[in-house]
Design a protein around this motif. Sequence first.
Motif, PDB file in Angstrom:
ATOM      1  N   VAL A   7      67.191 -30.692   6.990  1.00 57.79           N
ATOM      2  CA  VAL A   7      66.011 -29.962   6.520  1.00 57.79           C
ATOM      3  C   VAL A   7      64.782 -30.703   7.031  1.00 57.79           C
ATOM      4  CG1 VAL A   7      64.738 -29.084   4.522  1.00 57.79           C
ATOM      5  CG2 VAL A   7      67.246 -29.264   4.434  1.00 57.79           C
ATOM      6  N   THR A   8      64.035 -30.105   7.943  1.00 62.74           N
ATOM      7  CA  THR A   8      62.824 -30.769   8.426  1.00 62.74           C
ATOM      8  C   THR A   8      61.718 -30.604   7.385  1.00 62.74           C
ATOM      9  OG1 THR A   8      61.952 -28.850   9.650  1.00 62.74           O
ATOM     10  CG2 THR A   8      63.486 -30.305  10.814  1.00 62.74           C
ATOM     11  N   GLY A   9      60.889 -31.628   7.276  1.00 61.16           N
ATOM     12  CA  GLY A   9      59.885 -31.610   6.212  1.00 61.16           C
ATOM     13  C   GLY A   9      60.550 -31.513   4.854  1.00 61.16           C
ATOM     14  N   GLY A  10      61.688 -32.194   4.720  1.00 63.32           N
ATOM     15  CA  GLY A  10      62.565 -31.965   3.572  1.00 63.32           C
ATOM     16  C   GLY A  10      62.397 -32.902   2.405  1.00 63.32           C
ATOM     17  N   THR A  11      61.324 -33.688   2.379  1.00 64.66           N
ATOM     18  CA  THR A  11      61.163 -34.655   1.290  1.00 64.66           C
ATOM     19  C   THR A  11      60.060 -34.296   0.306  1.00 64.66           C
ATOM     20  OG1 THR A  11      59.620 -36.064   2.558  1.00 64.66           O
ATOM     21  CG2 THR A  11      61.997 -36.521   2.778  1.00 64.66           C
ATOM     22  N   ARG A  12      59.307 -33.242   0.605  1.00 64.82           N
ATOM     23  CA  ARG A  12      58.215 -32.843  -0.294  1.00 64.82           C
ATOM     24  C   ARG A  12      58.147 -31.321  -0.383  1.00 64.82           C
ATOM     25  NH1 ARG A  12      52.570 -34.783   1.145  1.00 64.82           N
ATOM     26  NH2 ARG A  12      53.166 -34.272   3.278  1.00 64.82           N
ATOM     27  N   GLY A  13      57.534 -30.826  -1.452  1.00 66.32           N
ATOM     28  CA  GLY A  13      57.227 -29.409  -1.575  1.00 66.32           C
ATOM     29  C   GLY A  13      58.425 -28.497  -1.431  1.00 66.32           C
ATOM     30  N   ILE A  14      58.253 -27.432  -0.674  1.00 68.21           N
ATOM     31  CA  ILE A  14      59.331 -26.463  -0.466  1.00 68.21           C
ATOM     32  C   ILE A  14      60.548 -27.144   0.151  1.00 68.21           C
ATOM     33  CG2 ILE A  14      60.025 -24.452   0.901  1.00 68.21           C
ATOM     34  CD1 ILE A  14      57.188 -23.350   0.496  1.00 68.21           C
ATOM     35  N   GLY A  15      60.312 -28.038   1.105  1.00 66.57           N
ATOM     36  CA  GLY A  15      61.420 -28.713   1.764  1.00 66.57           C
ATOM     37  C   GLY A  15      62.271 -29.527   0.804  1.00 66.57           C
ATOM     38  N   ALA A  16      61.621 -30.207  -0.130  1.00 64.56           N
ATOM     39  CA  ALA A  16      62.372 -30.990  -1.119  1.00 64.56           C
ATOM     40  C   ALA A  16      63.208 -30.079  -2.005  1.00 64.56           C
ATOM     41  CB  ALA A  16      61.409 -31.820  -1.964  1.00 64.56           C
ATOM     42  N   GLY A  17      62.647 -28.938  -2.374  1.00 67.69           N
ATOM     43  CA  GLY A  17      63.413 -27.974  -3.169  1.00 67.69           C
ATOM     44  C   GLY A  17      64.627 -27.464  -2.419  1.00 67.69           C
ATOM     45  N   ILE A  18      64.462 -27.214  -1.129  1.00 68.74           N
ATOM     46  CA  ILE A  18      65.576 -26.760  -0.300  1.00 68.74           C
ATOM     47  C   ILE A  18      66.644 -27.855  -0.202  1.00 68.74           C
ATOM     48  CG2 ILE A  18      66.244 -26.142   2.060  1.00 68.74           C
ATOM     49  CD1 ILE A  18      63.443 -24.802   2.297  1.00 68.74           C
ATOM     50  N   GLY A  74      77.145 -37.167  10.796  1.00 71.38           N
ATOM     51  CA  GLY A  74      78.101 -36.160  11.239  1.00 71.38           C
ATOM     52  C   GLY A  74      77.388 -35.023  11.938  1.00 71.38           C
ATOM     53  N   PRO A  75      78.154 -34.097  12.525  1.00 66.56           N
ATOM     54  CA  PRO A  75      77.550 -32.988  13.262  1.00 66.56           C
ATOM     55  C   PRO A  75      76.702 -32.098  12.358  1.00 66.56           C
ATOM     56  CG  PRO A  75      79.895 -32.609  12.932  1.00 66.56           C
ATOM     57  CD  PRO A  75      79.623 -34.013  12.509  1.00 66.56           C
ATOM     58  N   ILE A  76      75.549 -31.706  12.862  1.00 66.27           N
ATOM     59  CA  ILE A  76      74.646 -30.844  12.098  1.00 66.27           C
ATOM     60  C   ILE A  76      75.133 -29.403  12.214  1.00 66.27           C
ATOM     61  CG2 ILE A  76      72.289 -29.959  11.915  1.00 66.27           C
ATOM     62  CD1 ILE A  76      71.403 -32.726  13.124  1.00 66.27           C
ATOM     63  N   GLU A  77      75.547 -28.829  11.096  1.00 69.22           N
ATOM     64  CA  GLU A  77      76.057 -27.460  11.084  1.00 69.22           C
ATOM     65  C   GLU A  77      75.103 -26.491  10.392  1.00 69.22           C
ATOM     66  OE1 GLU A  77      80.693 -27.382  11.169  1.00 69.22           O
ATOM     67  OE2 GLU A  77      80.086 -28.663   9.487  1.00 69.22           O
ATOM     68  N   ILE A  78      74.148 -27.044   9.658  1.00 73.09           N
ATOM     69  CA  ILE A  78      73.131 -26.236   8.983  1.00 73.09           C
ATOM     70  C   ILE A  78      71.771 -26.835   9.318  1.00 73.09           C
ATOM     71  CG2 ILE A  78      72.204 -25.496   6.743  1.00 73.09           C
ATOM     72  CD1 ILE A  78      75.110 -25.873   5.661  1.00 73.09           C
ATOM     73  N   LEU A  79      70.857 -25.993   9.771  1.00 71.13           N
ATOM     74  CA  LEU A  79      69.518 -26.446  10.138  1.00 71.13           C
ATOM     75  C   LEU A  79      68.485 -25.585   9.431  1.00 71.13           C
ATOM     76  CD1 LEU A  79      67.415 -27.998  11.887  1.00 71.13           C
ATOM     77  CD2 LEU A  79      67.839 -26.277  13.675  1.00 71.13           C
ATOM     78  N   VAL A  80      67.583 -26.227   8.718  1.00 69.03           N
ATOM     79  CA  VAL A  80      66.466 -25.523   8.085  1.00 69.03           C
ATOM     80  C   VAL A  80      65.179 -26.054   8.698  1.00 69.03           C
ATOM     81  CG1 VAL A  80      65.299 -24.889   5.944  1.00 69.03           C
ATOM     82  CG2 VAL A  80      67.782 -25.291   5.942  1.00 69.03           C
ATOM     83  N   ASN A  81      64.515 -25.214   9.474  1.00 69.86           N
ATOM     84  CA  ASN A  81      63.255 -25.580  10.124  1.00 69.86           C
ATOM     85  C   ASN A  81      62.100 -25.271   9.182  1.00 69.86           C
ATOM     86  OD1 ASN A  81      63.981 -26.550  12.821  1.00 69.86           O
ATOM     87  ND2 ASN A  81      64.772 -24.482  13.157  1.00 69.86           N
ATOM     88  N   ASN A  82      61.734 -26.291   8.421  1.00 71.20           N
ATOM     89  CA  ASN A  82      60.700 -26.130   7.396  1.00 71.20           C
ATOM     90  C   ASN A  82      59.414 -26.890   7.715  1.00 71.20           C
ATOM     91  OD1 ASN A  82      59.721 -25.719   4.474  1.00 71.20           O
ATOM     92  ND2 ASN A  82      59.834 -27.935   4.621  1.00 71.20           N
ATOM     93  N   ALA A  83      59.451 -27.807   8.663  1.00 76.95           N
ATOM     94  CA  ALA A  83      58.280 -28.635   8.959  1.00 76.95           C
ATOM     95  C   ALA A  83      57.081 -27.760   9.306  1.00 76.95           C
ATOM     96  CB  ALA A  83      58.588 -29.586  10.118  1.00 76.95           C
ATOM     97  N   GLY A  84      55.941 -28.077   8.717  1.00 82.13           N
ATOM     98  CA  GLY A  84      54.753 -27.276   8.996  1.00 82.13           C
ATOM     99  C   GLY A  84      53.480 -27.977   8.562  1.00 82.13           C
ATOM    100  N   ILE A  85      52.385 -27.652   9.255  1.00 84.31           N
ATOM    101  CA  ILE A  85      51.073 -28.190   8.922  1.00 84.31           C
ATOM    102  C   ILE A  85      50.048 -27.063   8.995  1.00 84.31           C
ATOM    103  CG2 ILE A  85      51.608 -30.496   9.797  1.00 84.31           C
ATOM    104  CD1 ILE A  85      49.928 -29.761  12.312  1.00 84.31           C
ATOM    105  N   THR A  86      48.876 -27.325   8.477  1.00 89.80           N
ATOM    106  CA  THR A  86      47.744 -26.406   8.639  1.00 89.80           C
ATOM    107  C   THR A  86      46.563 -27.162   9.234  1.00 89.80           C
ATOM    108  OG1 THR A  86      46.979 -26.826   6.374  1.00 89.80           O
ATOM    109  CG2 THR A  86      48.382 -24.898   6.718  1.00 89.80           C
ATOM    110  N   ARG A  87      45.812 -26.474  10.049  1.00 92.03           N
ATOM    111  CA  ARG A  87      44.537 -26.955  10.580  1.00 92.03           C
ATOM    112  C   ARG A  87      43.608 -25.733  10.587  1.00 92.03           C
ATOM    113  NH1 ARG A  87      47.048 -30.886   9.845  1.00 92.03           N
ATOM    114  NH2 ARG A  87      47.454 -32.656  11.234  1.00 92.03           N
ATOM    115  N   ASP A  88      43.141 -25.357   9.409  1.00 87.63           N
ATOM    116  CA  ASP A  88      42.459 -24.076   9.247  1.00 87.63           C
ATOM    117  C   ASP A  88      41.027 -24.090   9.784  1.00 87.63           C
ATOM    118  OD1 ASP A  88      44.758 -23.289   7.994  1.00 87.63           O
ATOM    119  OD2 ASP A  88      43.915 -23.222   5.976  1.00 87.63           O
ATOM    120  N   GLY A  89      40.604 -22.922  10.208  1.00 90.01           N
ATOM    121  CA  GLY A  89      39.237 -22.727  10.678  1.00 90.01           C
ATOM    122  C   GLY A  89      39.138 -21.402  11.398  1.00 90.01           C
ATOM    123  N   THR A  90      37.962 -20.806  11.377  1.00 88.43           N
ATOM    124  CA  THR A  90      37.771 -19.570  12.137  1.00 88.43           C
ATOM    125  C   THR A  90      37.879 -19.885  13.626  1.00 88.43           C
ATOM    126  OG1 THR A  90      35.378 -19.903  12.223  1.00 88.43           O
ATOM    127  CG2 THR A  90      36.251 -18.604  10.369  1.00 88.43           C
TER     128      THR A  90
END
Length: 240
Positions: A7-18, A74-90
């Motif tokens: 689980v990428t980004g898997g230690t906080r927030g949504i990722g930790a829940g996953i 061991g071999p990765i058989e399940i992958l959750v691509n959760n890593a994400g950031i924001t850099r907001d602006g118009t």
Amino acid sequence: MARVALVTGGTRGIGAGISRALMAQGRTVVASYAGNDEAASAFAAETGCKVYKFDAADFEACKAAVAKIEAEVGPIEILVNNAGITRDGTIKRMSREMWDAVIDTNLGSCYNLCKLVWDGMSGRKFGRIVNIGSINGQAGQYGQVNYAAAKSGIHGFTKALAQEGARGGITVNAIAPGYIDTDMVRAVPPDVLEKIVAKIPVGRLGTVDDIARGVAFLTADDATFVTGSTLSINGGQHMY
């Protein structure tokens, strides 16, 4: 032997829940993180989950990390691509660096990790991939052209890759969360957050467990007939 889930980004927030939900499902979970050592250490101590630090936007870093994880766990058989950031602006205020950072982390990381685990999944005739998109990738959001583009790209990426894996036992799906009660959402000014919640038919923010349950369903061994789908978990805020 328990299947290994990354689980990428898997230690906080949504990722930790996953991560917690997959551990409860009997998976051997590995959670990656990019920079918050304190939070990652606390998560590992609390859950017993193995954590690895690397930049999911950097292909070579991902390559080294995947090799290390597969050698140690061991071999990765399940992958959750959760890593994400924001850099907001118009668009008027958005620099090319802000654009690149979000595209590379939120969308580029999906390519990086899928590319690196694909051959192994294909050889074993089993794989479960879930990419975390966003309601804002479906409906758009003011001041988030980079984030909306990346998340929208995830939904297209998912549909295309699902076709490549369908006959080989690999399912590829996406989840599009709505507004979830995480640190990022809590940082929104209270008056703005009140207006957001007012637009959610169920009358509340989502929880990380709402998203985690969706991931647990899509990554189950017997979830063989669901692929190329985007599961919208948003309290009815956006329906189509």
